[in-house]
Design a protein around this motif. Structure first.
Motif, mmCIF file in Angstrom:
data_model
loop_
_atom_site.group_PDB
_atom_site.id
_atom_site.type_symbol
_atom_site.label_atom_id
_atom_site.label_comp_id
_atom_site.label_asym_id
_atom_site.label_seq_id
_atom_site.Cartn_x
_atom_site.Cartn_y
_atom_site.Cartn_z
ATOM 1 N N THR A 16 0.821 -1.206 0.000
ATOM 2 C CA THR A 16 0.000 0.000 0.000
ATOM 3 C C THR A 16 0.859 1.262 0.000
ATOM 4 O O THR A 16 0.359 2.350 -0.188
ATOM 5 N N SER B 203 -2.968 -6.559 7.898
ATOM 6 C CA SER B 203 -2.430 -5.260 7.511
ATOM 7 C C SER B 203 -1.139 -5.064 8.310
ATOM 8 O O SER B 203 -1.161 -5.099 9.538
ATOM 9 N N CYS B 204 -0.008 -4.919 7.605
ATOM 10 C CA CYS B 204 1.303 -4.918 8.273
ATOM 11 C C CYS B 204 2.054 -3.619 8.027
ATOM 12 O O CYS B 204 2.005 -3.064 6.928
ATOM 13 N N SER B 205 2.763 -3.184 9.036
ATOM 14 C CA SER B 205 3.647 -2.035 8.886
ATOM 15 C C SER B 205 4.914 -2.314 9.689
ATOM 16 O O SER B 205 4.858 -2.926 10.751
ATOM 17 N N LEU C 165 -0.702 -5.277 2.644
ATOM 18 C CA LEU C 165 -1.817 -6.116 3.062
ATOM 19 C C LEU C 165 -1.577 -7.523 2.535
ATOM 20 O O LEU C 165 -1.250 -7.696 1.359
ATOM 21 N N ARG D 194 4.206 -0.437 4.155
ATOM 22 C CA ARG D 194 2.936 -1.008 4.620
ATOM 23 C C ARG D 194 2.400 -1.916 3.532
ATOM 24 O O ARG D 194 2.523 -1.598 2.363
ATOM 25 N N ILE E 184 -7.596 -10.432 6.251
ATOM 26 C CA ILE E 184 -6.551 -9.521 5.763
ATOM 27 C C ILE E 184 -5.616 -9.192 6.918
ATOM 28 O O ILE E 184 -6.080 -8.795 7.996
ATOM 29 N N LYS F 248 -3.663 -10.916 1.936
ATOM 30 C CA LYS F 248 -5.067 -11.335 1.932
ATOM 31 C C LYS F 248 -5.136 -12.846 1.747
ATOM 32 O O LYS F 248 -4.505 -13.385 0.836
ATOM 33 N N ARG G 10 -7.846 -8.261 10.041
ATOM 34 C CA ARG G 10 -9.229 -7.851 9.784
ATOM 35 C C ARG G 10 -10.008 -9.022 9.205
ATOM 36 O O ARG G 10 -9.536 -9.671 8.271
ATOM 37 N N THR H 215 -2.373 -5.754 12.025
ATOM 38 C CA THR H 215 -3.788 -5.752 12.382
ATOM 39 C C THR H 215 -4.467 -6.824 11.546
ATOM 40 O O THR H 215 -4.252 -6.873 10.327
#
Length: 304
Positions: free
Chosen positions: A33, A81-83, A63, A61, A79, A65, A98, A96
């Motif tokens: 992203t 979500s990584c940073s 995602l 960052r 999903i 999936k 989701r 996170t």
């Protein structure tokens, strides 16, 4: 030099992104992203950035999936979500999870279990794949709980509560001078029922202990204030033994506390801004509380 470790951490991050890209080749599986952050990271590693300088401010960052088979007939979309914080992999990535099937409470529990697993098993190593695998293996526990959880009368729910965990977070900041932040730290710890202490000055140190959820809430509030640098240097998580409900020997949150209440600890500051604390006095203070190994983690050679 500290610059060198940033380069090493950045190399680990880049290698992991490349591995993930080869494992999840399509946009449907892996979506970067922040392409610019990734390009800057690559420049930094390849040395076209300032050599040994600070890492780029924007962080990669992405995602991941996945469609997972669960006990329910339809497959579940999840999903991650990584940073990457700049210090990753010496600190955990921000992940996170989701998934439509999760309530907010289940999501919170899943995150805390996932972080506990990564802390235990992957400290200091890249771990996004381990996180993906853990979620694949464990998501169904959280989802299947949700379909059957009808609100129960309060009386029964006590024994079904997820095991409570006591946590102690040791937070390190480049410095803490700002009066508002100092006031926030004191007020939030009180509001959340956390004991511990904060040492303003340079470096700034905060320790909070109490129920894991309250510690996490405290950290989520503190870390979004503006800091030159802030990180959890060390954390302790102790699941409470809830087996012996009747034996009377159940450990309680309070029995595990090493601090009474929360205080701002000033170790006779010297220097024009009252900023450099007497670390000898900090050591004595930690020693009295039975925490002197933490001093090594903050200031020992490997803790640098």
């Amino acid at each position: 030099s500290i610059g060198m470790s940033f380069v090493e951490w950045a190399e680990g991050q880049l290698a992991e992104v490349e591995l993930l890209t080869s494992m999840f080749p399509t946009q449907e599986e892996l979506e970067i992203t922040d392409q610019l952050a990734l390009a800057e990271l690559r420049d930094f590693v390849e040395g076209s950035g300032p050599a040994g300088g600070a890492p780029p401010p924007s962080r990669p960052r992405f995602l991941i999936k996945q469609k997972l088979d669960t006990e329910s007939p339809e497959r579940v979309d999840v999903i991650l979500s990584c940073s990457y914080p700049s210090e990753y992999p010496s600190v955990l990535p921000e992940i996170t999870v989701r998934c439509a099937g999760l309530s907010r409470a289940q999501q919170t529990q899943l995150h805390s279990d996932l972080n506990a697993y990564l802390t235990e098993n992957c400290q200091g190593e890249v771990c996004v794949l381990s996180a993906v695998d853990w979620v694949k293996d464990n998501l169904h526990f959280f989802i299947s709980r949700s379909s059957s959880s009808v609100p129960t009368p309060k009386k029964e729910s006590a024994s079904l509560r997820p095991q409570e965990t006591f946590s102690r977070l040791w937070i390190y900041s480049h410095h803490i001078y700002n009066k508002t932040k100092r006031k926030n730290i004191l007020e939030w710890s009180k509001e959340l029922g956390l004991s511990g202490f904060s040492m303003p000055g340079k470096p700034g140190i905060v320790c909070v202990e109490g129920p894991q959820s309250a510690c996490e809430e405290f950290w989520s509030r503190v870390k979004v204030l503006t800091w030159k640098k802030i990180m959890i240097r060390h954390r302790e998580d102790i699941p409470l033994d809830r087996q012996g409900e009747d034996s009377g020997t159940v450990e309680s949150i309070d029995s595990l506390r090493k601090f009474t209440g929360f205080e701002e600890a000033m170790f006779d500051p010297h220097g024009n801004r009252g900023n450099h604390m007497d670390l000898g006095q900090l050591y004595q203070f930690l020693n009295e509380k039975g925490c002197c190994d933490i001093f090594q983690i903050y200031f020992g050679i490997e803790g640098r």
